[in-house]
Design an enzyme around this catalytic site. Structure first.
Site, short mmCIF file in Angstrom:
data_model
loop_
_atom_site.label_atom_id
_atom_site.label_comp_id
_atom_site.label_asym_id
_atom_site.label_seq_id
_atom_site.Cartn_x
_atom_site.Cartn_y
_atom_site.Cartn_z
N LEU A 101 0.80 -1.23 0.00
CA LEU A 101 0.00 0.00 0.00
C LEU A 101 0.83 1.28 0.00
O LEU A 101 0.31 2.37 0.19
CB LEU A 101 -0.98 0.02 1.18
N CYS A 102 2.13 1.17 -0.21
CA CYS A 102 3.01 2.33 -0.29
C CYS A 102 2.98 2.86 -1.72
O CYS A 102 3.14 2.10 -2.67
CB CYS A 102 4.42 1.90 0.11
N HIS A 103 2.75 4.16 -1.88
CA HIS A 103 2.67 4.75 -3.21
C HIS A 103 4.04 4.78 -3.89
O HIS A 103 5.04 5.11 -3.26
CB HIS A 103 2.15 6.19 -3.12
N MET A 139 8.85 6.45 4.38
CA MET A 139 9.10 5.01 4.18
C MET A 139 10.32 4.79 3.29
O MET A 139 11.07 3.84 3.49
CB MET A 139 7.86 4.33 3.59
N GLU A 140 10.53 5.68 2.33
CA GLU A 140 11.70 5.56 1.46
C GLU A 140 12.99 5.78 2.24
O GLU A 140 13.98 5.07 2.02
CB GLU A 140 11.58 6.55 0.29
N ASP A 154 24.77 -8.81 5.46
CA ASP A 154 25.00 -9.86 4.46
C ASP A 154 26.48 -9.97 4.11
O ASP A 154 27.02 -11.07 4.00
CB ASP A 154 24.18 -9.58 3.20
#
Length: 183
Positions: A101-103, A139-140, A154
C-alpha cells in the site's frame, strides 16, 4: 435499495436467532482501512504536490573483529560501506515494491551515508530522501537505511554471526499537511 434492505433484515434475523452479536470495529482513524475493515490504498490524487523530505538512521553492531576487517577492507565480499551505500539508495527507489500500500514516488534525491565507528564497533547508517509529491518519503528513507544495514549484515555474516541491526528510526520529515518532525 430493496435488495440491500432485505439482506440486512435477513442478517439481523439470523443474528437474533443464533444469539450471536457481531463485533463491530471502528476503523475511521486508520487511513489504510475502510469502514468495513478491509485494507485499501489511500487516494492522494486530490492533494497538491509539495516539497517532501525525510531522514532516517540506524546502527549495525558488528563487533570489534568485523569492525577491524571493514576498516582494512578485509571483508571477502568487498568494500562493505560503498556497497551498502549503493544498496540503500537503490532500496529507497524500490520501497513501493516492498511495502504493501506504499505509493510509488518520483524520488528527486536519495543519499545514504555509512560510517564506521571503530571504537564502538558500529556502522552508523543515515539516509535522506526528497521528492516533489502528494505523499511523504518517510518510508523511502527508512527503507534506504534498512537495506543498507541488511547489506552490511550480508557482507559480514561470514565473519560473525553476532551482528545486529538496531535503532532503525525516522529522524526528520518535512512537507505535507502534518508539517515538520524532528527526533
Amino acid at each position: 435499495v430493496e435488495d440491500s434492505c432485505f439482506a440486512w433484515s435477513m442478517f439481523c434475523f439470523v443474528v437474533r436467532q443464533c444469539r450471536v452479536r457481531p463485533r463491530l470495529r471502528v476503523f475511521s482513524r486508520l487511513t489504510h482501512v475502510d469502514q468495513a475493515g478491509a485494507m485499501r490504498m489511500v487516494d492522494v490524487g486530490d492533494k497538491l504536490p509539495t516539497s517532501r523530505s525525510a531522514t532516517a538512521a540506524c546502527e549495525v553492531h558488528v563487533g570489534t573483529e568485523v569492525a577491524q576487517l571493514i576498516s582494512q577492507n578485509g571483508i571477502k565480499k568487498g568494500d562493505v560501506l560503498s556497497v551498502a551505500r549503493l544498496a540503500g539508495i537503490m532500496g529507497s527507489k524500490r520501497t513501493s515494491d516492498l511495502i504493501p500500500l506504499c505509493h510509488p514516488l518520483q524520488i528527486t534525491y536519495a543519499n545514504v551515508q555509512c560510517e564506521l565507528d571503530l571504537q564502538r564497533a558500529i556502522v552508523e547508517v543515515h539516509s535522506e530522501v526528497r521528492c516533489q509529491g502528494q505523499t511523504g518519503v518517510e518510508m523511502e528513507a527508512l527503507t534506504a537505511c534498512s537495506i543498507a544495514a541488511l547489506t552490511v549484515y550480508d557482507m559480514c555474516k561470514a565473519a560473525s554471526k553476532g551482528i545486529t541491526v538496531e535503532r532503525v528510526r525516522l529522524t526528520s520529515k518535512s512537507g505535507g499537511k502534518s508539517g515538520t518532525f524532528t527526533l
